[in-house]
Design a protein around this motif. Sequence first.
Motif, PDB file in Angstrom:
ATOM      1  N   GLY A 154      -0.742 -32.724 -98.410  1.00  0.00           N
ATOM      2  CA  GLY A 154       0.085 -33.488 -97.627  1.00  0.00           C
ATOM      3  C   GLY A 154       0.394 -34.629 -98.572  1.00  0.00           C
ATOM      4  O   GLY A 154       1.494 -35.635 -98.594  1.00  0.00           O
ATOM      5  N   ALA A 155      -0.767 -35.347 -98.863  1.00  0.00           N
ATOM      6  CA  ALA A 155      -0.752 -36.627 -99.913  1.00  0.00           C
ATOM      7  C   ALA A 155       0.260 -36.527-101.157  1.00  0.00           C
ATOM      8  O   ALA A 155       1.207 -37.362-101.097  1.00  0.00           O
ATOM      9  N   MET A 156       0.244 -35.521-101.626  1.00  0.00           N
ATOM     10  CA  MET A 156       1.108 -35.368-102.708  1.00  0.00           C
ATOM     11  C   MET A 156       2.480 -35.147-102.209  1.00  0.00           C
ATOM     12  O   MET A 156       3.607 -35.185-103.174  1.00  0.00           O
ATOM     13  N   TYR A 157       2.661 -34.503-101.385  1.00  0.00           N
ATOM     14  CA  TYR A 157       4.056 -34.175-100.767  1.00  0.00           C
ATOM     15  C   TYR A 157       4.788 -35.508-100.618  1.00  0.00           C
ATOM     16  O   TYR A 157       5.996 -35.706-101.033  1.00  0.00           O
ATOM     17  N   VAL A 158       4.101 -36.557 -99.937  1.00  0.00           N
ATOM     18  CA  VAL A 158       4.583 -37.644 -99.606  1.00  0.00           C
ATOM     19  C   VAL A 158       4.865 -38.699-101.069  1.00  0.00           C
ATOM     20  O   VAL A 158       5.730 -39.460-101.187  1.00  0.00           O
TER      21      VAL A 158
END
Length: 554
Positions: free
Chosen positions: A88-92
């Motif tokens: 999730g963090a790397m997506y953003v």
Amino acid sequence: MMRRRSRPKPTIPEFKQTPGVVLQPRVHQSMQRGINKLVNAIRPTLGPRPRLVAIEKVGRDKPPELLDSGGTIARRVIDLPDADENIGAMYVRGLLWRLQEKVGDGTATAAVMFQEIFNRGLRYIAAGGNAMLLRNYLENGLRQAMEVLDDLQVPVEDRKLLNRVAHSVCYDPPLAESLAEIFDLVGEYGIVQVRSSRARDIEREYIEGSYWTGGLHSREMITDAANKRAQAENAALLISDLEFETFEQLEPALRLAVENGYPALVIMASKISDAVTGLLVTNQKAGRLQTFAVKTPTLRSDDQQAAMEDLAVLTGGRPFVKAAGDTLASLTPEALGQARRIWADMEYLGIVGGKGSPLERRDWIKKLSIAYHAAEEAEKRNKLCERVGRLYTGSAVLWLGGMTESEIEARKELTARTIQALRAALYHGVLPGGGAAFLACRQPLRQALSASDDPDEQAALRILLAALEAPFRTIVQNAGLNPAQALNQLEQAGPGATFDVTTGKVAFSADSGVLDIAEVARSALHSAVLGASLALTIDAFVHRHKPPVVTEPD
């Protein structure tokens, strides 16, 4: 005698994950935690009164890096310890990285809107909503909001407005004033070099004509000892990336220059032997023909080709290219470029008053400008902007000082962001700032909400309405004010009003300088809605046994 214990070496924790497939509801739950962790680190940086984020450096003995740029903070986060949250963090992070590469700013705005859409959308899906239908209605609502932003755009046509735009990005009055003056003179594509200065004050210098990297081949060719450079008036220019090992190879150009009465000849070549250099210097001292040799600009072959093409258009010559097998055997007067003045020092080549065809230059600038605005990669876009700027023949140098080296570097980074924003403002215009433009987008969505009887559409519109308020509420909250009270004041003030958090009062954007770059705002909204709506449709994770280590998004 006591034995001294050796201090254990610090270890960097190894990123571990278990290979396999992860399904719902764990996917949404962990992805939400990862998104919220990254966005919550960026959220405090939004607005003219941001909080700072401290990033720990690798060495424990070094002070932390203090940042107020959402895009830079996202870049510093390489991974999270939990593999599921990390997705999730790397997506953003990837979304914000690409946004910063494209428009230079707007990352914190996009982050808070993304978070609002994702969290509210997740609650609706958990209650039984359809993720795909929700995504479609979110994208439909986005189109309506973008139309409102298009209608609100105002062109930037004077220095006063340029100053306000610059201030809305950097919040540094002396820097904003300097950049406004520079762009008022050099225009959207003008070359602006930012350099460090020992003085604390901001200084600026304007350079007539155009210049490229690639100076003299030898210090012996310097004719102006005071300025450490060579200079020629009404000079001819041989544009090439050829190598000259013998004087005979260069003789056709020298003979042609003498026969056609050129007072000076500047030779551009990738390499010139010491023997040829000595003969050129001797020839010049004898007063037969003023000559000096300069290096072909830049090192990369594709950049050299581009530089030679631009010089040919600017001066009216043609490039002689080694890879094409060109020689000077067939050299004609039309192949030499001409300029009112050509100068060179040990680093740069300058052209003043190139005598190429104005019509050809206009068409070439138009072609490069189209390519510049179509380019997606920041490096390619920057290079095209520099090429256009050189053809407009105007540039400036901005000298920045500070108490410490870190302060100077931080100011230079802020200046680079402001320069990019000013270029976008000159081309795309500006909008009411402080989140007011996004608030104006709510009106058509409210009308669509009252007319809809579809639960998924109603949910999507409510989510978008909340997301459009998120930047304003965050800016006000970061300034230590009450978002609900500020929003109420703004809505009572009517169309065209903004809220200036530096004064805590309602203002009108045209007078207050509370402005947003139109392209930045549009891109932030577009990225947030499309990115979050797509993330809501992710139903499974697949972890690899040995994931590749990367620092940049694909």
